[in-house]
Scaffold this motif. Structure first.
Motif, PDB file in Angstrom:
ATOM      1  N   ASP A  87      24.651  66.329  42.807  1.00 55.19           N
ATOM      2  CA  ASP A  87      25.110  66.388  43.919  1.00 55.19           C
ATOM      3  C   ASP A  87      24.163  66.073  44.922  1.00 55.19           C
ATOM      4  N   THR A  88      22.957  65.998  44.831  1.00 55.99           N
ATOM      5  CA  THR A  88      22.074  65.514  45.732  1.00 55.99           C
ATOM      6  C   THR A  88      21.899  64.105  45.798  1.00 55.99           C
ATOM      7  N   ALA A  89      21.952  63.564  44.647  1.00 56.44           N
ATOM      8  CA  ALA A  89      21.873  62.159  44.622  1.00 56.44           C
ATOM      9  C   ALA A  89      23.561  61.340  45.249  1.00 56.44           C
ATOM     10  N   VAL A  90      24.384  62.231  44.786  1.00 57.21           N
ATOM     11  CA  VAL A  90      25.752  61.638  45.427  1.00 57.21           C
ATOM     12  C   VAL A  90      25.670  61.806  46.922  1.00 57.21           C
ATOM     13  N   GLU A  91      25.149  62.688  47.476  1.00 51.65           N
ATOM     14  CA  GLU A  91      25.326  63.058  49.055  1.00 51.65           C
ATOM     15  C   GLU A  91      24.152  62.058  49.659  1.00 51.65           C
ATOM     16  N   ALA A  92      23.137  61.697  49.028  1.00 50.04           N
ATOM     17  CA  ALA A  92      22.228  60.749  49.539  1.00 50.04           C
ATOM     18  C   ALA A  92      22.950  59.234  49.607  1.00 50.04           C
ATOM     19  N   THR A  93      23.461  59.023  48.508  1.00 49.40           N
ATOM     20  CA  THR A  93      24.322  57.707  48.480  1.00 49.40           C
ATOM     21  C   THR A  93      25.506  57.837  49.412  1.00 49.40           C
ATOM     22  N   ARG A  94      26.160  58.822  49.826  1.00 49.17           N
ATOM     23  CA  ARG A  94      27.134  58.804  50.842  1.00 49.17           C
ATOM     24  C   ARG A  94      26.567  58.645  51.947  1.00 49.17           C
ATOM     25  N   ILE A  95      25.669  59.086  52.324  1.00 47.30           N
ATOM     26  CA  ILE A  95      24.847  59.008  53.570  1.00 47.30           C
ATOM     27  C   ILE A  95      24.404  57.663  53.769  1.00 47.30           C
ATOM     28  N   GLY A  96      23.966  56.816  52.756  1.00 43.70           N
ATOM     29  CA  GLY A  96      23.628  55.544  52.912  1.00 43.70           C
ATOM     30  C   GLY A  96      22.484  55.021  52.146  1.00 43.70           C
ATOM     31  N   ALA A  97      22.163  55.735  50.982  1.00 46.74           N
ATOM     32  CA  ALA A  97      21.029  55.323  50.305  1.00 46.74           C
ATOM     33  C   ALA A  97      21.533  54.442  49.315  1.00 46.74           C
ATOM     34  N   LEU A  98      20.904  53.237  48.982  1.00 48.02           N
ATOM     35  CA  LEU A  98      21.151  52.228  48.041  1.00 48.02           C
ATOM     36  C   LEU A  98      21.168  52.612  46.649  1.00 48.02           C
ATOM     37  N   ALA A  99      20.303  53.595  46.362  1.00 47.34           N
ATOM     38  CA  ALA A  99      20.162  53.734  44.905  1.00 47.34           C
ATOM     39  C   ALA A  99      19.062  55.072  44.749  1.00 47.34           C
ATOM     40  N   PHE A 100      19.016  55.681  43.562  1.00 48.56           N
ATOM     41  CA  PHE A 100      18.628  56.817  43.258  1.00 48.56           C
ATOM     42  C   PHE A 100      17.383  56.561  42.087  1.00 48.56           C
ATOM     43  N   LEU A 101      16.266  56.626  42.081  1.00 48.71           N
ATOM     44  CA  LEU A 101      15.163  56.724  41.014  1.00 48.71           C
ATOM     45  C   LEU A 101      14.830  58.091  40.634  1.00 48.71           C
ATOM     46  N   GLU A 102      15.087  58.349  39.390  1.00 47.69           N
ATOM     47  CA  GLU A 102      14.317  59.719  38.937  1.00 47.69           C
ATOM     48  C   GLU A 102      13.032  59.631  38.320  1.00 47.69           C
ATOM     49  N   LYS A 103      12.216  60.412  38.867  1.00 54.24           N
ATOM     50  CA  LYS A 103      10.812  60.492  38.343  1.00 54.24           C
ATOM     51  C   LYS A 103      10.765  61.135  36.878  1.00 54.24           C
ATOM     52  N   PRO A 104       9.610  60.945  36.101  1.00 57.54           N
ATOM     53  CA  PRO A 104       8.745  59.698  36.462  1.00 57.54           C
ATOM     54  C   PRO A 104       9.477  58.308  36.460  1.00 57.54           C
ATOM     55  N   ILE A 105       9.076  57.415  37.361  1.00 58.17           N
ATOM     56  CA  ILE A 105       9.647  56.009  37.351  1.00 58.17           C
ATOM     57  C   ILE A 105       9.300  55.056  36.650  1.00 58.17           C
ATOM     58  N   THR A 106       9.983  54.456  35.918  1.00 58.45           N
ATOM     59  CA  THR A 106       9.347  53.259  35.107  1.00 58.45           C
ATOM     60  C   THR A 106       9.136  52.021  35.890  1.00 58.45           C
ATOM     61  N   LEU A 107       8.217  51.174  35.200  1.00 64.53           N
ATOM     62  CA  LEU A 107       7.924  50.059  36.099  1.00 64.53           C
ATOM     63  C   LEU A 107       9.210  49.275  36.038  1.00 64.53           C
ATOM     64  N   GLN A 108       9.939  49.038  34.997  1.00 62.08           N
ATOM     65  CA  GLN A 108      11.218  48.175  34.942  1.00 62.08           C
ATOM     66  C   GLN A 108      12.224  48.660  35.959  1.00 62.08           C
ATOM     67  N   LYS A 109      12.603  49.829  35.952  1.00 70.61           N
ATOM     68  CA  LYS A 109      13.678  50.341  36.992  1.00 70.61           C
ATOM     69  C   LYS A 109      13.136  50.497  38.494  1.00 70.61           C
ATOM     70  N   LEU A 110      11.694  50.337  38.751  1.00 72.94           N
ATOM     71  CA  LEU A 110      11.285  50.262  39.988  1.00 72.94           C
ATOM     72  C   LEU A 110      11.521  48.901  40.451  1.00 72.94           C
ATOM     73  N   LEU A 111      11.110  47.953  39.851  1.00 72.46           N
ATOM     74  CA  LEU A 111      10.894  46.542  40.284  1.00 72.46           C
ATOM     75  C   LEU A 111      12.428  46.031  40.227  1.00 72.46           C
ATOM     76  N   LYS A 112      13.222  46.589  39.449  1.00 75.34           N
ATOM     77  CA  LYS A 112      14.744  45.996  39.379  1.00 75.34           C
ATOM     78  C   LYS A 112      15.660  46.743  40.884  1.00 75.34           C
ATOM     79  N   ALA A 113      15.266  47.976  41.003  1.00 76.20           N
ATOM     80  CA  ALA A 113      15.804  48.678  42.189  1.00 76.20           C
ATOM     81  C   ALA A 113      15.191  47.861  43.504  1.00 76.20           C
ATOM     82  N   VAL A 114      13.853  47.607  43.556  1.00 79.06           N
ATOM     83  CA  VAL A 114      13.552  47.027  44.771  1.00 79.06           C
ATOM     84  C   VAL A 114      13.841  45.605  45.116  1.00 79.06           C
TER      85      VAL A 114
END
Length: 223
Positions: A87-114
């Motif tokens: 619900d928190t991730a959905v709310e953030a996306t609704r407000i305007g967040a582009l994406a959501f990364l779950e910790k611990p963040i992998t290098l591949q997911k970080l670089l792809k999202a960036v």
């Protein structure tokens, strides 16, 4: 490259993300709470923000909403958390967040999202600049469309128009653009390294090393 703001109350996370992004060639600004993030947002005008959800003073979702309602959400924001609910991730996306990364963040997911965030931000700026350039934007914003290719036409002359594929790693795309850029100026200046150095603002020795690194053919005959 890009100016990226990392907002997280954990020192270890900030240092890790800073190290990774610096290695990718980005400039990184760090903030450990919402107050520092607000100041950095005004001072640096970041191209992208990595924003932690759970922080001691003001949480990331509240800060995101603050930026959104005040018109300060002019850059892509990627949310991060190790404990957030769906619900928190959905709310953030609704407000305007582009994406959501779950910790611990992998290098591949970080670089792809960036990479996706920076591409979206660049396209958004291009869309916003269209009216002032006398161009007509489509009904659907360019920043929200899946674009695979963009045509650049800096000025008339040798090789002035280039096609660049965007569906590739950012570093590869940058090298491809730089190679085309220097080849264009070499052709325009009839192969004169001195004039190309003056035109591009690079010291001659540095320019030569750069051309060798990019694989630019320096043996072509001058016209």
């Amino acid at each position: 490259m890009a100016n990226i703001l990392v907002v997280d109350d954990e020192l270890g996370i900030r240092d890790l993300l800073c190290e990774i992004l610096n290695d990718e060639g980005h400039t990184v600004e760090l903030a450990e709470n919402a107050a520092q993030a607000r100041a950095a947002r005004l001072r640096e005008a970041p191209d992208l923000v990595l924003l932690d959800i759970w922080m001691p003073d003001t949480d990331g979702v509240t800060l995101l909403k603050e930026w959104s309602t005040s018109g300060a959400l002019t850059m892509p924001v990627i949310m991060m958390s190790g404990h957030a609910t769906i619900d928190t991730a959905v709310e953030a996306t609704r407000i305007g967040a582009l994406a959501f990364l779950e910790k611990p963040i992998t290098l591949q997911k970080l670089l792809k999202a960036v990479e996706q965030g920076l591409t979206r931000g660049a396209l958004r700026k291009l869309t916003q600049s269209m009216p002032s350039m006398g161009m007509k934007a489509d009904t659907v914003a360019l920043a929200d469309m899946p674009v695979s290719m963009v045509e650049l036409a800096p000025e008339p002359g040798p090789q002035a128009t280039q096609n660049f594929m965007l569906d590739k790693p950012l570093r590869d795309g940058r090298d491809e653009y730089e190679k085309a850029y220097f080849e264009f100026h070499l052709a325009k200046e009839n192969g004169s390294m001195t004039r190309v150095a003056e035109k591009t603002g690079l010291e001659r020795t540095h320019l030569y090393r750069k051309l060798k690194q990019l694989g630019v053919d320096l043996t072509r005959k001058r016209g």
